[in-house]
Design a protein around this motif. Structure first.
Motif, PDB file in Angstrom:
ATOM      1  N   HIS A 166     -15.869  -1.897 -37.696  1.00  0.00           N
ATOM      2  CA  HIS A 166     -15.273  -3.007 -38.430  1.00  0.00           C
ATOM      3  C   HIS A 166     -15.397  -2.794 -39.938  1.00  0.00           C
ATOM      4  O   HIS A 166     -14.437  -3.027 -40.684  1.00  0.00           O
ATOM      5  CB  HIS A 166     -15.952  -4.314 -38.028  1.00  0.00           C
ATOM      6  CG  HIS A 166     -15.206  -5.530 -38.482  1.00  0.00           C
ATOM      7  ND1 HIS A 166     -14.239  -6.152 -37.736  1.00  0.00           N
ATOM      8  CD2 HIS A 166     -15.287  -6.236 -39.648  1.00  0.00           C
ATOM      9  CE1 HIS A 166     -13.755  -7.185 -38.402  1.00  0.00           C
ATOM     10  NE2 HIS A 166     -14.381  -7.259 -39.564  1.00  0.00           N
ATOM     11  N   LEU A 167     -16.551  -2.332 -40.387  1.00  0.00           N
ATOM     12  CA  LEU A 167     -16.736  -2.072 -41.823  1.00  0.00           C
ATOM     13  C   LEU A 167     -15.824  -0.966 -42.314  1.00  0.00           C
ATOM     14  O   LEU A 167     -15.305  -1.020 -43.442  1.00  0.00           O
ATOM     15  CB  LEU A 167     -18.200  -1.727 -42.097  1.00  0.00           C
ATOM     16  CG  LEU A 167     -19.171  -2.913 -42.119  1.00  0.00           C
ATOM     17  CD1 LEU A 167     -20.614  -2.422 -42.033  1.00  0.00           C
ATOM     18  CD2 LEU A 167     -18.976  -3.735 -43.382  1.00  0.00           C
ATOM     19  N   LEU A 168     -15.601   0.037 -41.494  1.00  0.00           N
ATOM     20  CA  LEU A 168     -14.735   1.153 -41.893  1.00  0.00           C
ATOM     21  C   LEU A 168     -13.276   0.727 -42.045  1.00  0.00           C
ATOM     22  O   LEU A 168     -12.489   1.404 -42.709  1.00  0.00           O
ATOM     23  CB  LEU A 168     -14.848   2.297 -40.887  1.00  0.00           C
ATOM     24  CG  LEU A 168     -16.166   3.084 -40.929  1.00  0.00           C
ATOM     25  CD1 LEU A 168     -16.235   4.096 -39.789  1.00  0.00           C
ATOM     26  CD2 LEU A 168     -16.344   3.786 -42.277  1.00  0.00           C
ATOM     27  N   LEU A 169     -12.921  -0.394 -41.446  1.00  0.00           N
ATOM     28  CA  LEU A 169     -11.577  -0.934 -41.639  1.00  0.00           C
ATOM     29  C   LEU A 169     -11.413  -1.540 -43.027  1.00  0.00           C
ATOM     30  O   LEU A 169     -10.300  -1.858 -43.444  1.00  0.00           O
ATOM     31  CB  LEU A 169     -11.289  -2.004 -40.582  1.00  0.00           C
ATOM     32  CG  LEU A 169     -11.157  -1.539 -39.129  1.00  0.00           C
ATOM     33  CD1 LEU A 169     -11.017  -2.742 -38.204  1.00  0.00           C
ATOM     34  CD2 LEU A 169      -9.975  -0.592 -38.974  1.00  0.00           C
ATOM     35  N   GLY A 170     -12.542  -1.727 -43.725  1.00  0.00           N
ATOM     36  CA  GLY A 170     -12.503  -2.343 -45.046  1.00  0.00           C
ATOM     37  C   GLY A 170     -12.473  -3.855 -44.999  1.00  0.00           C
ATOM     38  O   GLY A 170     -12.289  -4.519 -46.026  1.00  0.00           O
ATOM     39  N   ASP A 171     -12.656  -4.417 -43.815  1.00  0.00           N
ATOM     40  CA  ASP A 171     -12.656  -5.870 -43.657  1.00  0.00           C
ATOM     41  C   ASP A 171     -14.102  -6.351 -43.688  1.00  0.00           C
ATOM     42  O   ASP A 171     -14.863  -6.141 -42.751  1.00  0.00           O
ATOM     43  CB  ASP A 171     -12.003  -6.244 -42.326  1.00  0.00           C
ATOM     44  CG  ASP A 171     -11.796  -7.753 -42.182  1.00  0.00           C
ATOM     45  OD1 ASP A 171     -12.347  -8.517 -43.002  1.00  0.00           O
ATOM     46  OD2 ASP A 171     -11.089  -8.159 -41.239  1.00  0.00           O
ATOM     47  N   LEU A 172     -14.490  -7.002 -44.784  1.00  0.00           N
ATOM     48  CA  LEU A 172     -15.874  -7.434 -44.958  1.00  0.00           C
ATOM     49  C   LEU A 172     -16.109  -8.875 -44.522  1.00  0.00           C
ATOM     50  O   LEU A 172     -17.212  -9.391 -44.669  1.00  0.00           O
ATOM     51  CB  LEU A 172     -16.279  -7.282 -46.429  1.00  0.00           C
ATOM     52  CG  LEU A 172     -16.092  -5.885 -47.043  1.00  0.00           C
ATOM     53  CD1 LEU A 172     -16.602  -5.871 -48.481  1.00  0.00           C
ATOM     54  CD2 LEU A 172     -16.783  -4.822 -46.211  1.00  0.00           C
ATOM     55  N   ARG A 173     -15.099  -9.505 -43.956  1.00  0.00           N
ATOM     56  CA  ARG A 173     -15.224 -10.911 -43.584  1.00  0.00           C
ATOM     57  C   ARG A 173     -15.982 -11.037 -42.260  1.00  0.00           C
ATOM     58  O   ARG A 173     -15.509 -10.581 -41.218  1.00  0.00           O
ATOM     59  CB  ARG A 173     -13.849 -11.556 -43.485  1.00  0.00           C
ATOM     60  CG  ARG A 173     -13.190 -11.761 -44.839  1.00  0.00           C
ATOM     61  CD  ARG A 173     -11.748 -12.158 -44.715  1.00  0.00           C
ATOM     62  NE  ARG A 173     -10.922 -11.060 -44.223  1.00  0.00           N
ATOM     63  CZ  ARG A 173      -9.601 -11.087 -44.144  1.00  0.00           C
ATOM     64  NH1 ARG A 173      -8.948 -12.183 -44.533  1.00  0.00           N
ATOM     65  NH2 ARG A 173      -8.929 -10.055 -43.685  1.00  0.00           N
ATOM     66  N   VAL A 174     -17.131 -11.673 -42.322  1.00  0.00           N
ATOM     67  CA  VAL A 174     -17.931 -11.840 -41.110  1.00  0.00           C
ATOM     68  C   VAL A 174     -17.205 -12.739 -40.110  1.00  0.00           C
ATOM     69  O   VAL A 174     -17.386 -12.589 -38.890  1.00  0.00           O
ATOM     70  CB  VAL A 174     -19.328 -12.402 -41.472  1.00  0.00           C
ATOM     71  CG1 VAL A 174     -19.257 -13.846 -41.920  1.00  0.00           C
ATOM     72  CG2 VAL A 174     -20.293 -12.251 -40.302  1.00  0.00           C
ATOM     73  N   SER A 175     -16.359 -13.613 -40.603  1.00  0.00           N
ATOM     74  CA  SER A 175     -15.575 -14.467 -39.700  1.00  0.00           C
ATOM     75  C   SER A 175     -14.671 -13.625 -38.809  1.00  0.00           C
ATOM     76  O   SER A 175     -14.551 -13.881 -37.602  1.00  0.00           O
ATOM     77  CB  SER A 175     -14.739 -15.464 -40.502  1.00  0.00           C
ATOM     78  OG  SER A 175     -13.857 -14.792 -41.391  1.00  0.00           O
TER      79      SER A 175
END
Length: 208
Positions: A166-175
């Motif tokens: 998930h982090l590697l997607l660049g999406d930092l939103r925990v939601s």
């Protein structure tokens, strides 16, 4: 000084208590708040915010992992030095200072395989053990009230590979992580002071 918070854990939760790990998110920069929220002790409370969070999770979790920042790691390590089931960690390369997901990723170093986690941020010093116990009875869920979602009060199954991807997607939103990667569903609670979020000093004043 030993401070004891107690709740009655239902018999059908005994297995979950033995197998679940707690994550206390205590590494935020607290820019809006103005000082480290983790180490603030509210009037009338027996411990600082990180101490409250750890104590509540200890009642339900086999081990509690505190995700700290570089600024507070020394103090938090000292605070929990004598707690045998508390581990203090900091963000891991290459996912440093990328919000709550950095802290979750660091915590998964302790148990990289698919693991049951109970998440609680120090932003919620008034959260009750009753709310946490309710979340434990359901898999992959987060707390919500009629006015706001509370993703950092949640119970999810995750592995380190899931967090890394998930982090590697660049999406930092925990939601997004909880709702999409973990397929988390909301558990609705009524609005109450228990969900006070210490985003700023005004929230601190209202929580007194």
């Amino acid at each position: 000084k030993v401070v004891t918070l107690s709740i009655l854990v239902p018999r059908n939760l005994e297995k979950e208590v033995l197998n679940m790990l707690g994550i206390v998110l205590a590494g935020g920069q607290s820019k809006r708040f103005g000082r480290d929220k983790a180490q603030v002790q509210l009037p009338g409370q027996p411990l600082n915010n990180v101490g409250l969070a750890v104590t509540k999770l200890q009642l339900l979790c086999e081990q509690v992992i505190v995700s700290a920042s570089q600024q507070n790691v020394a103090n938090l390590t000292e605070q929990f030095r004598t707690s045998s089931n508390v581990i203090v960690v900091t963000d891991q390369v290459p996912f440093e200072r990328q919000g709550p997901l950095s802290g979750i990723f660091a915590a998964t170093n302790y148990s990289p395989e698919l693991t049951d986690y109970l998440l609680l941020a120090v932003d919620y010093p008034l959260i009750t053990t009753t709310i946490l116990t309710t979340l434990v009875t359901q898999t992959d869920c987060y707390a919500t009230t009629p006015t706001q979602d509370h993703y950092l009060v949640s119970h999810v199954q995750a592995s380190q590979d899931m967090v890394r991807a998930h982090l590697l997607l660049g999406d930092l939103r925990v939601s997004h992580f909880i709702k999409t990667t973990c397929q988390g569903l909301p558990v609705t609670f009524p609005d109450s002071q228990a969900f006070t979020n210490l985003n700023n000093m005004e929230a601190l004043t209202n929580a007194k």
